[in-house]
Design a protein around this motif. Structure first.
Motif, PDB file in Angstrom:
ATOM      1  N   ILE A   1      73.441 121.760  72.585  1.00 59.29           N
ATOM      2  CA  ILE A   1      72.069 121.278  72.687  1.00 59.29           C
ATOM      3  C   ILE A   1      71.914 120.575  74.030  1.00 59.29           C
ATOM      4  O   ILE A   1      72.901 120.218  74.678  1.00 59.29           O
ATOM      5  CB  ILE A   1      71.693 120.292  71.551  1.00 59.29           C
ATOM      6  CG1 ILE A   1      72.588 119.049  71.574  1.00 59.29           C
ATOM      7  CG2 ILE A   1      71.724 120.969  70.210  1.00 59.29           C
ATOM      8  CD1 ILE A   1      72.159 117.952  70.618  1.00 59.29           C
ATOM      9  N   TYR A   2      70.657 120.370  74.424  1.00 62.62           N
ATOM     10  CA  TYR A   2      70.381 119.619  75.641  1.00 62.62           C
ATOM     11  C   TYR A   2      69.775 118.278  75.241  1.00 62.62           C
ATOM     12  O   TYR A   2      68.747 118.220  74.568  1.00 62.62           O
ATOM     13  CB  TYR A   2      69.408 120.372  76.551  1.00 62.62           C
ATOM     14  CG  TYR A   2      68.971 119.532  77.723  1.00 62.62           C
ATOM     15  CD1 TYR A   2      69.846 119.259  78.756  1.00 62.62           C
ATOM     16  CD2 TYR A   2      67.701 118.992  77.770  1.00 62.62           C
ATOM     17  CE1 TYR A   2      69.460 118.471  79.828  1.00 62.62           C
ATOM     18  CE2 TYR A   2      67.300 118.200  78.831  1.00 62.62           C
ATOM     19  CZ  TYR A   2      68.183 117.938  79.862  1.00 62.62           C
ATOM     20  OH  TYR A   2      67.815 117.152  80.908  1.00 62.62           O
TER      21      TYR A   2
ATOM     22  N   THR B   1      77.852 106.683  66.152  1.00 64.38           N
ATOM     23  CA  THR B   1      78.206 108.051  65.750  1.00 64.38           C
ATOM     24  C   THR B   1      77.212 109.050  66.321  1.00 64.38           C
ATOM     25  O   THR B   1      77.608 110.101  66.852  1.00 64.38           O
ATOM     26  CB  THR B   1      78.250 108.160  64.220  1.00 64.38           C
ATOM     27  OG1 THR B   1      79.162 107.187  63.715  1.00 64.38           O
ATOM     28  CG2 THR B   1      78.672 109.540  63.779  1.00 64.38           C
ATOM     29  N   ALA B   2      75.926 108.743  66.218  1.00 60.44           N
ATOM     30  CA  ALA B   2      74.900 109.640  66.765  1.00 60.44           C
ATOM     31  C   ALA B   2      75.050 109.783  68.276  1.00 60.44           C
ATOM     32  O   ALA B   2      74.914 110.889  68.809  1.00 60.44           O
ATOM     33  CB  ALA B   2      73.516 109.106  66.421  1.00 60.44           C
ATOM     34  N   LEU B   3      75.358 108.691  68.948  1.00 64.45           N
ATOM     35  CA  LEU B   3      75.542 108.736  70.394  1.00 64.45           C
ATOM     36  C   LEU B   3      76.708 109.633  70.776  1.00 64.45           C
ATOM     37  O   LEU B   3      76.587 110.497  71.652  1.00 64.45           O
ATOM     38  CB  LEU B   3      75.760 107.326  70.930  1.00 64.45           C
ATOM     39  CG  LEU B   3      76.000 107.187  72.427  1.00 64.45           C
ATOM     40  CD1 LEU B   3      74.758 107.594  73.194  1.00 64.45           C
ATOM     41  CD2 LEU B   3      76.386 105.771  72.767  1.00 64.45           C
ATOM     42  N   VAL B   4      77.826 109.479  70.100  1.00 62.79           N
ATOM     43  CA  VAL B   4      79.011 110.285  70.408  1.00 62.79           C
ATOM     44  C   VAL B   4      78.759 111.757  70.098  1.00 62.79           C
ATOM     45  O   VAL B   4      79.105 112.637  70.899  1.00 62.79           O
ATOM     46  CB  VAL B   4      80.238 109.745  69.647  1.00 62.79           C
ATOM     47  CG1 VAL B   4      81.409 110.696  69.750  1.00 62.79           C
ATOM     48  CG2 VAL B   4      80.618 108.371  70.159  1.00 62.79           C
ATOM     49  N   VAL B   5      78.131 112.050  68.967  1.00 66.16           N
ATOM     50  CA  VAL B   5      77.849 113.444  68.602  1.00 66.16           C
ATOM     51  C   VAL B   5      76.899 114.074  69.612  1.00 66.16           C
ATOM     52  O   VAL B   5      77.117 115.212  70.054  1.00 66.16           O
ATOM     53  CB  VAL B   5      77.280 113.521  67.162  1.00 66.16           C
ATOM     54  CG1 VAL B   5      76.708 114.888  66.865  1.00 66.16           C
ATOM     55  CG2 VAL B   5      78.361 113.177  66.151  1.00 66.16           C
ATOM     56  N   MET B   6      75.850 113.339  69.993  1.00 63.12           N
ATOM     57  CA  MET B   6      74.917 113.884  70.989  1.00 63.12           C
ATOM     58  C   MET B   6      75.608 114.133  72.321  1.00 63.12           C
ATOM     59  O   MET B   6      75.361 115.151  72.973  1.00 63.12           O
ATOM     60  CB  MET B   6      73.734 112.929  71.194  1.00 63.12           C
ATOM     61  CG  MET B   6      72.695 113.002  70.127  1.00 63.12           C
ATOM     62  SD  MET B   6      71.139 112.189  70.530  1.00 63.12           S
ATOM     63  CE  MET B   6      71.658 110.599  71.102  1.00 63.12           C
ATOM     64  N   MET B   7      76.481 113.219  72.729  1.00 67.96           N
ATOM     65  CA  MET B   7      77.178 113.402  73.999  1.00 67.96           C
ATOM     66  C   MET B   7      78.099 114.621  73.951  1.00 67.96           C
ATOM     67  O   MET B   7      78.138 115.403  74.904  1.00 67.96           O
ATOM     68  CB  MET B   7      77.967 112.146  74.350  1.00 67.96           C
ATOM     69  CG  MET B   7      77.099 111.003  74.777  1.00 67.96           C
ATOM     70  SD  MET B   7      77.898 109.406  74.983  1.00 67.96           S
ATOM     71  CE  MET B   7      79.479 109.757  75.636  1.00 67.96           C
ATOM     72  N   ILE B   8      78.816 114.789  72.852  1.00 67.83           N
ATOM     73  CA  ILE B   8      79.727 115.938  72.733  1.00 67.83           C
ATOM     74  C   ILE B   8      78.946 117.242  72.701  1.00 67.83           C
ATOM     75  O   ILE B   8      79.305 118.213  73.390  1.00 67.83           O
ATOM     76  CB  ILE B   8      80.621 115.784  71.486  1.00 67.83           C
ATOM     77  CG1 ILE B   8      81.613 114.642  71.705  1.00 67.83           C
ATOM     78  CG2 ILE B   8      81.349 117.086  71.170  1.00 67.83           C
ATOM     79  CD1 ILE B   8      82.418 114.275  70.483  1.00 67.83           C
ATOM     80  N   LEU B   9      77.872 117.291  71.907  1.00 68.78           N
ATOM     81  CA  LEU B   9      77.071 118.514  71.847  1.00 68.78           C
ATOM     82  C   LEU B   9      76.406 118.817  73.185  1.00 68.78           C
ATOM     83  O   LEU B   9      76.258 119.981  73.561  1.00 68.78           O
ATOM     84  CB  LEU B   9      76.021 118.400  70.735  1.00 68.78           C
ATOM     85  CG  LEU B   9      76.566 118.412  69.314  1.00 68.78           C
ATOM     86  CD1 LEU B   9      75.440 118.182  68.318  1.00 68.78           C
ATOM     87  CD2 LEU B   9      77.289 119.703  69.013  1.00 68.78           C
ATOM     88  N   ASP B  10      76.015 117.801  73.915  1.00 69.78           N
ATOM     89  CA  ASP B  10      75.412 118.010  75.228  1.00 69.78           C
ATOM     90  C   ASP B  10      76.448 118.523  76.219  1.00 69.78           C
ATOM     91  O   ASP B  10      76.181 119.447  76.994  1.00 69.78           O
ATOM     92  CB  ASP B  10      74.789 116.712  75.719  1.00 69.78           C
ATOM     93  CG  ASP B  10      73.982 116.898  76.986  1.00 69.78           C
ATOM     94  OD1 ASP B  10      73.320 117.942  77.103  1.00 69.78           O
ATOM     95  OD2 ASP B  10      74.013 115.994  77.839  1.00 69.78           O
ATOM     96  N   LEU B  11      77.650 117.948  76.195  1.00 74.94           N
ATOM     97  CA  LEU B  11      78.694 118.377  77.125  1.00 74.94           C
ATOM     98  C   LEU B  11      79.186 119.794  76.838  1.00 74.94           C
ATOM     99  O   LEU B  11      79.560 120.522  77.755  1.00 74.94           O
ATOM    100  CB  LEU B  11      79.868 117.398  77.092  1.00 74.94           C
ATOM    101  CG  LEU B  11      79.599 116.043  77.744  1.00 74.94           C
ATOM    102  CD1 LEU B  11      80.770 115.107  77.503  1.00 74.94           C
ATOM    103  CD2 LEU B  11      79.349 116.206  79.226  1.00 74.94           C
ATOM    104  N   THR B  12      79.197 120.198  75.571  1.00 73.86           N
ATOM    105  CA  THR B  12      79.649 121.551  75.223  1.00 73.86           C
ATOM    106  C   THR B  12      78.552 122.587  75.410  1.00 73.86           C
ATOM    107  O   THR B  12      78.810 123.779  75.341  1.00 73.86           O
ATOM    108  CB  THR B  12      80.154 121.606  73.769  1.00 73.86           C
ATOM    109  OG1 THR B  12      79.126 121.177  72.893  1.00 73.86           O
ATOM    110  CG2 THR B  12      81.397 120.760  73.597  1.00 73.86           C
ATOM    111  N   GLY B  13      77.309 122.147  75.609  1.00 72.47           N
ATOM    112  CA  GLY B  13      76.217 123.082  75.859  1.00 72.47           C
ATOM    113  C   GLY B  13      75.524 123.574  74.610  1.00 72.47           C
ATOM    114  O   GLY B  13      74.708 124.491  74.686  1.00 72.47           O
TER     115      GLY B  13
END
Length: 61
Positions: free
Chosen positions: A26-27, A12-24
């Protein structure tokens, strides 16, 4: 055995981080995502090996 207590939160953390990174929003450095993904793959292989070894031991008796 309940192995999902570790896998589900990490996934879950991996998917959330990837989505937030792709949407800009967070980095997240790519190495962090890569490390978590490799850890999840290793843990899954480790679990499956243990399960297959236990099944082999049970059949052997």
């Amino acid at each position: 055995m309940n192995y999902n207590k570790i896998r589900i939160p990490l996934l879950t953390a991996l998917v959330v981080m990837m989505i937030l990174d792709l949407t800009g929003v967070i980095y997240v450095p790519g190495i962090i995502i890569f490390i978590i993904a490799v850890a999840l793959i290793w843990y899954n292989i480790h679990i499956r090996r243990n399960a297959s070894n236990q099944n082999y031991k049970n059949k052997k008796k």
